[in-house]
Write a protein that holds these residues in place. Sequence first.
Motif, PDB file in Angstrom:
ATOM      1  N   GLY A 116      53.110  73.446  56.421  1.00 15.21           N
ATOM      2  CA  GLY A 116      53.027  74.248  57.655  1.00 15.21           C
ATOM      3  C   GLY A 116      54.437  74.606  58.110  1.00 15.21           C
ATOM      4  N   ARG A 117      54.595  74.891  59.407  1.00 15.34           N
ATOM      5  CA  ARG A 117      55.921  75.290  59.891  1.00 15.34           C
ATOM      6  C   ARG A 117      56.949  74.187  59.691  1.00 15.34           C
ATOM      7  NH1 ARG A 117      54.025  76.305  65.660  1.00 15.34           N
ATOM      8  NH2 ARG A 117      52.782  74.602  64.854  1.00 15.34           N
ATOM      9  N   GLY A 145      56.701  71.092  57.767  1.00 12.42           N
ATOM     10  CA  GLY A 145      56.846  70.672  56.371  1.00 12.42           C
ATOM     11  C   GLY A 145      57.503  71.779  55.535  1.00 12.42           C
ATOM     12  N   ILE A 199      53.416  69.754  48.290  1.00 14.42           N
ATOM     13  CA  ILE A 199      51.966  69.519  48.132  1.00 14.42           C
ATOM     14  C   ILE A 199      51.208  70.102  49.317  1.00 14.42           C
ATOM     15  CG2 ILE A 199      50.182  67.722  47.923  1.00 14.42           C
ATOM     16  CD1 ILE A 199      52.486  65.806  47.016  1.00 14.42           C
ATOM     17  N   ALA A 206      46.906  70.100  46.068  1.00  9.31           N
ATOM     18  CA  ALA A 206      46.345  68.752  45.934  1.00  9.31           C
ATOM     19  C   ALA A 206      45.969  68.209  47.293  1.00  9.31           C
ATOM     20  CB  ALA A 206      47.359  67.825  45.267  1.00  9.31           C
ATOM     21  N   ALA A 262      46.229  65.173  49.483  1.00  2.00           N
ATOM     22  CA  ALA A 262      47.077  63.981  49.537  1.00  2.00           C
ATOM     23  C   ALA A 262      46.386  62.771  50.156  1.00  2.00           C
ATOM     24  CB  ALA A 262      48.364  64.307  50.274  1.00  2.00           C
TER      25      ALA A 262
HETATM   26  P1  ADP Z   1      52.621  72.775  61.572  1.00  5.43           P
HETATM   27  O1  ADP Z   1      52.213  72.430  62.959  1.00  5.43           O
HETATM   28  O2  ADP Z   1      53.882  72.012  61.121  1.00  5.43           O
HETATM   29  O3  ADP Z   1      52.721  74.236  61.266  1.00  5.43           O
HETATM   30  P2  ADP Z   1      50.083  72.804  60.173  1.00  5.43           P
HETATM   31  O4  ADP Z   1      48.966  72.000  60.754  1.00  5.43           O
HETATM   32  O5  ADP Z   1      50.053  74.277  60.366  1.00  5.43           O
HETATM   33  O6  ADP Z   1      51.469  72.164  60.657  1.00  5.43           O
HETATM   34  O7  ADP Z   1      50.202  72.560  58.605  1.00  5.43           O
HETATM   35  C1  ADP Z   1      49.827  71.421  57.957  1.00  5.43           C
HETATM   36  C2  ADP Z   1      49.625  71.718  56.486  1.00  5.43           C
HETATM   37  O8  ADP Z   1      49.083  70.530  55.889  1.00  5.43           O
HETATM   38  C3  ADP Z   1      48.644  72.851  56.210  1.00  5.43           C
HETATM   39  O9  ADP Z   1      49.248  73.802  55.354  1.00  5.43           O
HETATM   40  C4  ADP Z   1      47.460  72.149  55.543  1.00  5.43           C
HETATM   41  O10 ADP Z   1      46.854  72.951  54.543  1.00  5.43           O
HETATM   42  C5  ADP Z   1      48.117  70.912  54.935  1.00  5.43           C
HETATM   43  N1  ADP Z   1      47.177  69.810  54.719  1.00  5.43           N
HETATM   44  C6  ADP Z   1      46.190  69.405  55.573  1.00  5.43           C
HETATM   45  N2  ADP Z   1      45.529  68.364  55.036  1.00  5.43           N
HETATM   46  C7  ADP Z   1      46.087  68.093  53.828  1.00  5.43           C
HETATM   47  C8  ADP Z   1      45.856  67.150  52.782  1.00  5.43           C
HETATM   48  N3  ADP Z   1      44.874  66.259  52.881  1.00  5.43           N
HETATM   49  N4  ADP Z   1      46.654  67.171  51.683  1.00  5.43           N
HETATM   50  C9  ADP Z   1      47.655  68.090  51.572  1.00  5.43           C
HETATM   51  N5  ADP Z   1      47.926  69.016  52.522  1.00  5.43           N
HETATM   52  C10 ADP Z   1      47.155  69.034  53.629  1.00  5.43           C
END
Ligand code: ADP
Length: 218
Positions: free
Chosen positions: A11-12, A14, A31, A51, A53
């Motif tokens: 997301g933003r 990560g 990932i 994947a 996680a």
């Molecule tokens: P931010 O607030 O930093 O933008 P987001 O909620 O938009 O965070 O992003 C979180 C990311 O984590 C998303 O791209 C989502 O697809 C990913 N994600 C959610 N669950 C899992 C999981 N079980 N394994 C891997 N990635 C995941």
Amino acid sequence: MKKQFAVVGLGRFGGSVCKELYKMGHEVLAIDTNEDKVNDFARYSTHAVVANATDENTLLSLGIRNFEHVIVAIGDNIQASILCTLLLKELKVKQVWVKAQNQYHHKVVEKIGADRIIHPEHDMGIRIAHYLASEKIIDYIELSPEYSIVELLATEKVSNQTIAKQDIRAKFGCTILGIKRGEEIIISPPPDQLILEKDIIIIIGSNKDLKRFEEEGL
Ligand code: ADP
């Protein structure tokens, strides 16, 4: 030194961590469950994989145990973030840093062994407030509720004086860690080091002492 990192969740937050580490020349395994995100990050990471996680076998097959440092940046899905953190600690990943959504999330991941918990909006809000409140503050890192490291702009008042002459440690109880002068960084400057106007002084101390130095010393 080149290090190996894995970033879970693109997301933003990560995504920025992943891009920046890769730009710095480190190896980064990116990932996410979302294929589009993974495709986007193929060019900003060493490997980008679709994947889940929260699945132990998936983590094992990705060789996650070989990574010393994993950043869990799963946003809204707190349950997935907690489960992923738990698995990573069970798999003995040394450093698991987790983005927390709220205090409840923080408490739980702390209990299950997260090595560092980050609240990006909260932390950035504090840093911005410090920038806004003082023209002399360039950057601010909170080490604990009491101690911080700040970057302060040297004013004319201290220009062309040595660190010894300023006697900052005795007068203010703060220690200069370094001085940034343009591209150059003088680490652990000696007492006879001259400070010039527009130098950026990197200094550590208690918040109370730092405030006093900023107001009276500069
Ligand atoms: P931010 O607030 O930093 O933008 P987001 O909620 O938009 O965070 O992003 C979180 C990311 O984590 C998303 O791209 C989502 O697809 C990913 N994600 C959610 N669950 C899992 C999981 N079980 N394994 C891997 N990635 C995941």
